[in-house]
Design an enzyme around this catalytic site. Structure first.
Site, PDB file in Angstrom:
ATOM      1  N   LYS A  11      11.272  25.707   8.276  1.00 24.66           N
ATOM      2  CA  LYS A  11      11.444  26.685   7.145  1.00 24.66           C
ATOM      3  C   LYS A  11      10.863  28.159   7.899  1.00 24.66           C
ATOM      4  O   LYS A  11      11.511  29.156   7.501  1.00 24.66           O
ATOM      5  CB  LYS A  11      11.157  26.058   5.989  1.00 24.66           C
ATOM      6  CG  LYS A  11      11.543  24.906   5.567  1.00 24.66           C
ATOM      7  CD  LYS A  11      11.042  24.323   4.248  1.00 24.66           C
ATOM      8  CE  LYS A  11       9.505  24.237   4.149  1.00 24.66           C
ATOM      9  NZ  LYS A  11       8.962  22.829   4.920  1.00 24.66           N
ATOM     10  N   ARG A 125       1.605  21.150  17.190  1.00 23.12           N
ATOM     11  CA  ARG A 125       1.601  22.501  16.551  1.00 23.12           C
ATOM     12  C   ARG A 125       0.069  22.925  16.773  1.00 23.12           C
ATOM     13  O   ARG A 125      -0.923  22.189  15.957  1.00 23.12           O
ATOM     14  CB  ARG A 125       2.034  22.713  15.218  1.00 23.12           C
ATOM     15  CG  ARG A 125       1.829  23.844  14.569  1.00 23.12           C
ATOM     16  CD  ARG A 125       2.497  24.302  13.425  1.00 23.12           C
ATOM     17  NE  ARG A 125       2.342  23.570  12.355  1.00 23.12           N
ATOM     18  CZ  ARG A 125       2.840  23.771  11.084  1.00 23.12           C
ATOM     19  NH1 ARG A 125       3.864  24.422  11.084  1.00 23.12           N
ATOM     20  NH2 ARG A 125       2.588  22.679  10.080  1.00 23.12           N
TER      21      ARG A 125
HETATM   22  P1  AP5 Z   1       3.550  24.680   3.888  1.00 22.97           P
HETATM   23  O1  AP5 Z   1       2.949  25.455   4.529  1.00 22.97           O
HETATM   24  O2  AP5 Z   1       4.899  25.063   2.792  1.00 22.97           O
HETATM   25  O3  AP5 Z   1       4.233  23.205   4.640  1.00 22.97           O
HETATM   26  P2  AP5 Z   1       5.268  22.465   4.920  1.00 22.97           P
HETATM   27  O4  AP5 Z   1       6.530  22.739   3.960  1.00 22.97           O
HETATM   28  O5  AP5 Z   1       5.035  21.168   5.213  1.00 22.97           O
HETATM   29  O6  AP5 Z   1       5.922  23.317   6.123  1.00 22.97           O
HETATM   30  P3  AP5 Z   1       5.303  23.641   7.519  1.00 22.97           P
HETATM   31  O7  AP5 Z   1       4.941  25.016   7.713  1.00 22.97           O
HETATM   32  O8  AP5 Z   1       4.450  22.458   8.233  1.00 22.97           O
HETATM   33  O9  AP5 Z   1       6.728  23.469   8.224  1.00 22.97           O
HETATM   34  P4  AP5 Z   1       8.019  24.396   8.526  1.00 22.97           P
HETATM   35  O10 AP5 Z   1       9.057  23.747   7.958  1.00 22.97           O
HETATM   36  O11 AP5 Z   1       7.779  25.858   7.762  1.00 22.97           O
HETATM   37  O12 AP5 Z   1       8.371  24.525   9.800  1.00 22.97           O
HETATM   38  P5  AP5 Z   1       7.776  25.509  10.996  1.00 22.97           P
HETATM   39  O13 AP5 Z   1       8.786  26.626  10.909  1.00 22.97           O
HETATM   40  O14 AP5 Z   1       6.287  25.927  10.695  1.00 22.97           O
HETATM   41  O15 AP5 Z   1       2.847  23.945   2.624  1.00 22.97           O
HETATM   42  C1  AP5 Z   1       1.498  23.269   2.936  1.00 22.97           C
HETATM   43  C2  AP5 Z   1       0.918  22.744   2.005  1.00 22.97           C
HETATM   44  O16 AP5 Z   1       0.755  23.625   0.715  1.00 22.97           O
HETATM   45  C3  AP5 Z   1       1.639  21.511   0.751  1.00 22.97           C
HETATM   46  O17 AP5 Z   1       1.583  20.255   1.680  1.00 22.97           O
HETATM   47  C4  AP5 Z   1       1.317  21.392  -0.463  1.00 22.97           C
HETATM   48  O18 AP5 Z   1      -0.062  20.903  -0.340  1.00 22.97           O
HETATM   49  C5  AP5 Z   1       0.896  23.206  -0.794  1.00 22.97           C
HETATM   50  N1  AP5 Z   1       2.024  23.719  -1.220  1.00 22.97           N
HETATM   51  C6  AP5 Z   1       2.823  24.838  -0.556  1.00 22.97           C
HETATM   52  N2  AP5 Z   1       3.769  25.338  -1.688  1.00 22.97           N
HETATM   53  C7  AP5 Z   1       3.653  24.420  -2.679  1.00 22.97           C
HETATM   54  C8  AP5 Z   1       4.405  24.437  -3.841  1.00 22.97           C
HETATM   55  N3  AP5 Z   1       5.362  24.981  -4.121  1.00 22.97           N
HETATM   56  N4  AP5 Z   1       4.064  23.345  -4.842  1.00 22.97           N
HETATM   57  C9  AP5 Z   1       2.975  22.598  -4.455  1.00 22.97           C
HETATM   58  N5  AP5 Z   1       2.280  22.494  -3.398  1.00 22.97           N
HETATM   59  C10 AP5 Z   1       2.584  23.538  -2.380  1.00 22.97           C
HETATM   60  O19 AP5 Z   1       7.870  24.663  12.360  1.00 22.97           O
HETATM   61  C11 AP5 Z   1       7.096  23.678  12.682  1.00 22.97           C
HETATM   62  C12 AP5 Z   1       6.783  23.327  14.152  1.00 22.97           C
HETATM   63  O20 AP5 Z   1       7.962  23.107  14.381  1.00 22.97           O
HETATM   64  C13 AP5 Z   1       6.269  24.614  14.776  1.00 22.97           C
HETATM   65  O21 AP5 Z   1       5.234  24.279  15.544  1.00 22.97           O
HETATM   66  C14 AP5 Z   1       7.581  25.392  15.341  1.00 22.97           C
HETATM   67  O22 AP5 Z   1       7.262  26.142  16.487  1.00 22.97           O
HETATM   68  C15 AP5 Z   1       8.374  24.202  15.623  1.00 22.97           C
HETATM   69  N6  AP5 Z   1       9.849  24.220  15.348  1.00 22.97           N
HETATM   70  C16 AP5 Z   1      10.425  25.059  14.617  1.00 22.97           C
HETATM   71  N7  AP5 Z   1      11.646  24.899  14.682  1.00 22.97           N
HETATM   72  C17 AP5 Z   1      11.961  24.214  15.683  1.00 22.97           C
HETATM   73  C18 AP5 Z   1      13.044  23.821  16.423  1.00 22.97           C
HETATM   74  N8  AP5 Z   1      14.446  24.125  15.880  1.00 22.97           N
HETATM   75  N9  AP5 Z   1      13.020  22.947  17.500  1.00 22.97           N
HETATM   76  C19 AP5 Z   1      11.735  22.604  18.081  1.00 22.97           C
HETATM   77  N10 AP5 Z   1      10.581  23.073  17.520  1.00 22.97           N
HETATM   78  C20 AP5 Z   1      10.575  23.672  16.448  1.00 22.97           C
END
Ligand code: AP5
Length: 211
Positions: A11, A125
């Protein structure tokens, strides 16, 4: 636009690129909460424990956070919400905010990635705590293991990227967030994008469905 998908589905990666391409704001509730924790604000103090355990922070705190951005006029020129809403009550509150402020939801993008790919990505990561640059082992490693290429700072991992916490975040997603996929399907704004191709290929597919 809203970006929806399990933890690690890409995302943040895709939303940042799309926001840049369209010249609109990218708003990540995860980033806002992590900054609040780092700065020790009231919100950060209330959110810290939930985040460390991979649980969701209570709805009212997130709704107040987004509402404050809407009321301050920060979102009036178009935006991508990354990480909000995450529960049906949050989606309902957002709908009310949109109606009240005459805003339109153009699309909700759902990135589809398997659980095992999520665990693989998040266990690799690392990020620089100074410049925030992120690295993915083994596909995008720094030149010197564990050290940022740009400012030579020691790299860190997010505490919630530890495998047992990632597994809980996945379970929480399925129980509390997946029901909002149907909420947006019924509103006919949900578009699904396969998230397991390379980041560039995912972005190409994304442009085809949102432009
Ligand atoms: P948040 O930071 O939103 O975490 P998440 O949704 O778990 O998302 P991530 O940041 O881990 O992943 P992403 O989908 O953004 O992927 P990314 O691009 O980073 O939330 C953290 C916490 O905050 C929650 O657990 C909760 O406690 C709280 N919270 C937040 N919002 C809330 C709400 N609305 N309500 C209640 N609580 C809330 O990519 C991940 C990794 O994969 C990176 O290393 C990237 O380089 C790699 N990658 C990306 N795309 C690819 C690809 N195509 N191929 C290979 N690797 C890839």
């Amino acid at each position: 636009m809203i970006f929806l998908g399990p933890p690690g589905s890409g995302k943040g990666t895709q939303a940042v690129k799309l926001a840049k391409e369209l010249g609109i704001l990218h708003l990540s509730t995860g980033d806002l909460l992590r900054n609040a924790v780092k700065e020790g604000t009231d919100l950060g103090k209330q959110a810290k424990e939930y985040m460390e355990q991979g649980e969701l922070v209570p709805d009212h705190l997130l709704v107040e956070l987004i509402e404050s951005k809407v009321n301050a006029g920060e979102l009036s020129d178009g935006f991508i919400l990354d990480g909000f809403p995450r529960t049906v009550p949050q989606a309902e509150s957002l709908k009310e905010m949109f109606t009240k402020n005459g805003m339109t939801l153009e699309a909700t993008v759902l990135l589809q990635v398997s659980d095992e790919e999520v665990v693989r990505r998040l266990s690799g990561r690392w990020f620089c705590p100074v410049c925030q640059r992120t690295y993915s082992y083994p596909s995008n490693m720094p030149k010197v293991d564990g050290v940022c290429d740009d400012d030579k700072t020691k790299l860190q991992r997010r505490p919630d990227d530890e495998e047992s916490v990632v597994r809980n975040r996945l379970a929480v997603y399925k129980k509390q967030t997946q029901p909002i996929e149907d909420f947006y399907r019924k509103e006919s704004v949900l578009v699904e994008v396969a998230g397991e191709k390379s980041p560039l290929a995912v972005f190409d597919d994304l442009l085809k469905v949102v432009l």
